[in-house]
Design a protein around this motif. Structure first.
Motif, PDB file in Angstrom:
ATOM      1  N   ALA A 214      -3.437   7.128   4.555  1.00  0.00           N
ATOM      2  CA  ALA A 214      -3.581   6.903   3.113  1.00  0.00           C
ATOM      3  C   ALA A 214      -4.695   7.749   2.512  1.00  0.00           C
ATOM      4  O   ALA A 214      -4.537   8.343   1.442  1.00  0.00           O
ATOM      5  CB  ALA A 214      -3.841   5.419   2.844  1.00  0.00           C
TER       6      ALA A 214
ATOM      7  N   ALA B 279       2.208   1.778  -3.432  1.00  0.00           N
ATOM      8  CA  ALA B 279       1.145   2.225  -4.334  1.00  0.00           C
ATOM      9  C   ALA B 279       0.863   3.712  -4.162  1.00  0.00           C
ATOM     10  O   ALA B 279       0.670   4.443  -5.144  1.00  0.00           O
ATOM     11  CB  ALA B 279      -0.125   1.407  -4.085  1.00  0.00           C
ATOM     12  N   ILE B 280       0.850   4.183  -2.922  1.00  0.00           N
ATOM     13  CA  ILE B 280       0.605   5.604  -2.678  1.00  0.00           C
ATOM     14  C   ILE B 280       1.716   6.454  -3.275  1.00  0.00           C
ATOM     15  O   ILE B 280       1.456   7.474  -3.940  1.00  0.00           O
ATOM     16  CB  ILE B 280       0.481   5.866  -1.165  1.00  0.00           C
TER      17      ILE B 280
ATOM     18  N   TYR C  80     -12.303   7.639  -6.631  1.00  0.00           N
ATOM     19  CA  TYR C  80     -11.865   6.463  -5.889  1.00  0.00           C
ATOM     20  C   TYR C  80     -12.798   6.180  -4.714  1.00  0.00           C
ATOM     21  O   TYR C  80     -13.179   5.028  -4.453  1.00  0.00           O
ATOM     22  CB  TYR C  80     -10.433   6.665  -5.405  1.00  0.00           C
TER      23      TYR C  80
ATOM     24  N   TYR D 282     -15.047   2.893  -4.220  1.00  0.00           N
ATOM     25  CA  TYR D 282     -14.848   2.167  -2.970  1.00  0.00           C
ATOM     26  C   TYR D 282     -16.176   2.008  -2.237  1.00  0.00           C
ATOM     27  O   TYR D 282     -16.489   0.928  -1.696  1.00  0.00           O
ATOM     28  CB  TYR D 282     -13.835   2.924  -2.114  1.00  0.00           C
TER      29      TYR D 282
ATOM     30  N   ASN E 136       0.266   4.382   5.652  1.00  0.00           N
ATOM     31  CA  ASN E 136      -0.887   3.499   5.762  1.00  0.00           C
ATOM     32  C   ASN E 136      -1.988   4.113   6.607  1.00  0.00           C
ATOM     33  O   ASN E 136      -3.157   4.068   6.241  1.00  0.00           O
ATOM     34  CB  ASN E 136      -0.454   2.149   6.344  1.00  0.00           C
TER      35      ASN E 136
ATOM     36  N   GLY F 178      -8.586   1.816   0.104  1.00  0.00           N
ATOM     37  CA  GLY F 178      -7.918   0.621  -0.309  1.00  0.00           C
ATOM     38  C   GLY F 178      -7.702  -0.342   0.818  1.00  0.00           C
ATOM     39  O   GLY F 178      -7.004  -1.323   0.700  1.00  0.00           O
TER      40      GLY F 178
ATOM     41  N   TYR G  47      -4.372  10.685  -0.399  1.00  0.00           N
ATOM     42  CA  TYR G  47      -5.109  10.600  -1.657  1.00  0.00           C
ATOM     43  C   TYR G  47      -5.934  11.856  -1.915  1.00  0.00           C
ATOM     44  O   TYR G  47      -5.945  12.389  -3.023  1.00  0.00           O
ATOM     45  CB  TYR G  47      -6.046   9.391  -1.642  1.00  0.00           C
TER      46      TYR G  47
ATOM     47  N   PRO H  51     -12.197   3.821  -4.071  1.00  0.00           N
ATOM     48  CA  PRO H  51     -11.628   4.348  -3.734  1.00  0.00           C
ATOM     49  C   PRO H  51     -11.409   5.203  -3.521  1.00  0.00           C
ATOM     50  O   PRO H  51     -11.536   5.596  -2.936  1.00  0.00           O
ATOM     51  CB  PRO H  51     -12.374   4.574  -4.388  1.00  0.00           C
TER      52      PRO H  51
ATOM     53  N   ARG I 297       0.830  -1.209   0.000  1.00  0.00           N
ATOM     54  CA  ARG I 297       0.000   0.000   0.000  1.00  0.00           C
ATOM     55  C   ARG I 297       0.863   1.257   0.000  1.00  0.00           C
ATOM     56  O   ARG I 297       0.567   2.233  -0.688  1.00  0.00           O
ATOM     57  CB  ARG I 297      -0.936  -0.020   1.206  1.00  0.00           C
TER      58      ARG I 297
ATOM     59  N   MET J 214      -4.519  -1.530  -4.852  1.00  0.00           N
ATOM     60  CA  MET J 214      -5.203  -0.979  -3.690  1.00  0.00           C
ATOM     61  C   MET J 214      -6.593  -1.581  -3.524  1.00  0.00           C
ATOM     62  O   MET J 214      -7.030  -1.895  -2.409  1.00  0.00           O
ATOM     63  CB  MET J 214      -5.296   0.540  -3.815  1.00  0.00           C
TER      64      MET J 214
END
Length: 414
Positions: free
Chosen positions: A265, A13-14, A117, A121, A262, A356, A269, A399, A10, A38
């Motif tokens: 996150a 990915a960020i 996102y 999500y 984390n 995510g 975003y 997400p 994670r 994610m």
């Protein structure tokens, strides 16, 4: 104990998402399809939550998702109303519960493009109780459904609603998260896992090469290729996932960074894209061109610094939403790594959540119940130490982001 490998995925990915937004390098989407990863992590954690709490997990996930969005709305909606171009009507309520894109004016649509996102999500969380029930009874047909939907929509109905198109693109990754949580990927032979991943990567790569988008081989413009390529990546990334990655915390700086990203996150975003948009004209004015490496490096550093400031100021909202003790900068108190995980256990998420999945709360490890041939725990077996009812196993109560100028002129990011 926490599965730091999933936290590390994670975290990477960020970082990749932010760097992509600053640089626009399409190659990054091929090297690391971050948003699909994610969503896969989120699916795994959502399945764990449903096993633990039943359908009550849906409310808990939404409770952790929405407050950070409301903070953004409190700041940006009045700013858009003052600057003009945003009407006062019932659609403003979508900023409270974005089942579709909430309204925005010209600059707001670009700066807040990451809202897609949270919209996806939200839908995936709402669909998860039924989807997990179906997945555990017919894993392969359920898993294939989003991909078939994507192909049909893309080839026959290109004007379909964006929510439906995203459902086809990303819900397959979410279901691969279900497979990871249930141990299905781990039980596959490595030879078969690699063969399936190679087949998907070959098909996805062929589609990408023969269907370039407006920006060349940027996966955000090539949805079918994106889905296939990302599925192959997820199979390898999660199918070969170690039970833990204690080495992450042996380096104090890396361990703290992984924890912070984390647990914050969602804040990263939501806030990084406004700074990307704001800095783009500014850095060009002072000569830090986006076309040279020095200019790009300066922009990346500035975006992360500004996001860091905002994270300290409002990131604690994620703690409040997760019912944790609020912290300005999480991860200050480190714990010693736990004992090695036995091979007959499977990762199951703890309760904290964010985009995510569960920022700041990796999986704990609990014994996996005996499974039947199709991977479904038998009636009456225990999950997470809690007896499972005889009916409907796994159901309980029965997400950032990469910018894409879509057909509707909105910026899309993944």
């Amino acid at each position: 104990m926490r599965n730091r490998y999933l936290d590390l995925l994670r975290f990477l990915a960020i970082i990749r998402v932010v760097v992509y937004h600053v640089t626009g390098w399409a190659t990054l989407t091929l090297v690391f399809p971050a948003m699909s990863v994610m969503f896969a992590l989120a699916g795994s954690l959502m399945a764990a939550s449903l096993d633990r709490s039943g359908t009550a997990a849906v409310g808990r996930r939404l409770r952790r998702l929405l407050p950070s969005l409301w903070v953004v709305a409190v700041i940006f909606v009045p700013a858009m109303l003052i600057s003009g171009g945003l009407s006062v009507n019932w659609r403003l309520l979508l900023w409270l519960f974005p089942i579709t894109d909430p309204p925005a004016n010209g600059w707001g649509a670009l700066a807040l493009s990451v809202i897609w996102y949270l919209r996806d999500y939200l839908w995936f969380v709402l669909a998860s109780p039924l989807a997990l029930w179906l997945f555990r009874r017919a894993p392969l047909p359920t898993l294939l459904t989003p991909y078939v939907l994507l192909v049909v929509v893309e080839l026959r109905f290109p004007g379909a609603p964006i929510v439906l198109r995203d459902f086809g693109l990303y819900f397959g990754a979410w279901l691969l998260g279900f497979a990871h949580h249930d141990g299905m990927l781990r039980r596959l032979s490595r030879r078969l896992l690699v063969a399936v991943a190679a087949l998907l990567a070959t098909a996805g790569g062929a589609w990408i090469l023969t269907h370039p988008g407006v920006r060349g081989y940027d996966l955000n413009d090539i949805r079918i290729g994106n889905a296939l390529w990302a599925a192959a990546f997820i199979l390898i990334a999660l199918g070969f996932a170690p039970s833990t990655a204690a080495w992450v915390d042996r380096n104090a700086v890396l361990g703290r960074a992984v924890t912070v990203f984390n647990r914050r996150a969602l804040t990263v975003y939501l806030w990084h894209m406004p700074f990307v948009v704001a800095l783009t004209p500014l850095v060009d004015v002072v000569g830090w061109s986006h076309q040279d490496l020095l200019g790009l490096a300066i922009r990346v550093v500035l975006v992360f610094l500004l996001v860091g400031v905002v994270t300290v100021l409002v990131g604690w909202v994620e703690d409040v939403a997760a019912r944790r003790r609020p912290e300005l900068l999480p991860g200050g108190r480190r714990t010693q790594p736990g004992p090695a995980t036995p091979t007959d256990v499977a990762p199951v998420a703890t309760g904290a959540s964010g985009p995510g999945g569960a920022p700041g709360s990796g999986p704990v490890v609990v014994p996996r119940p005996r499974s039947t041939a199709n991977g479904v725990p038998p009636p009456g077996s225990a999950v997470n130490g809690v007896p499972r009812p005889g009916s409907a196993p796994g159901t309980g109560a029965g997400p950032a982001t990469e910018a894409v100028l879509a057909e509707d002129t909105r910026i899309r990011v993944s």
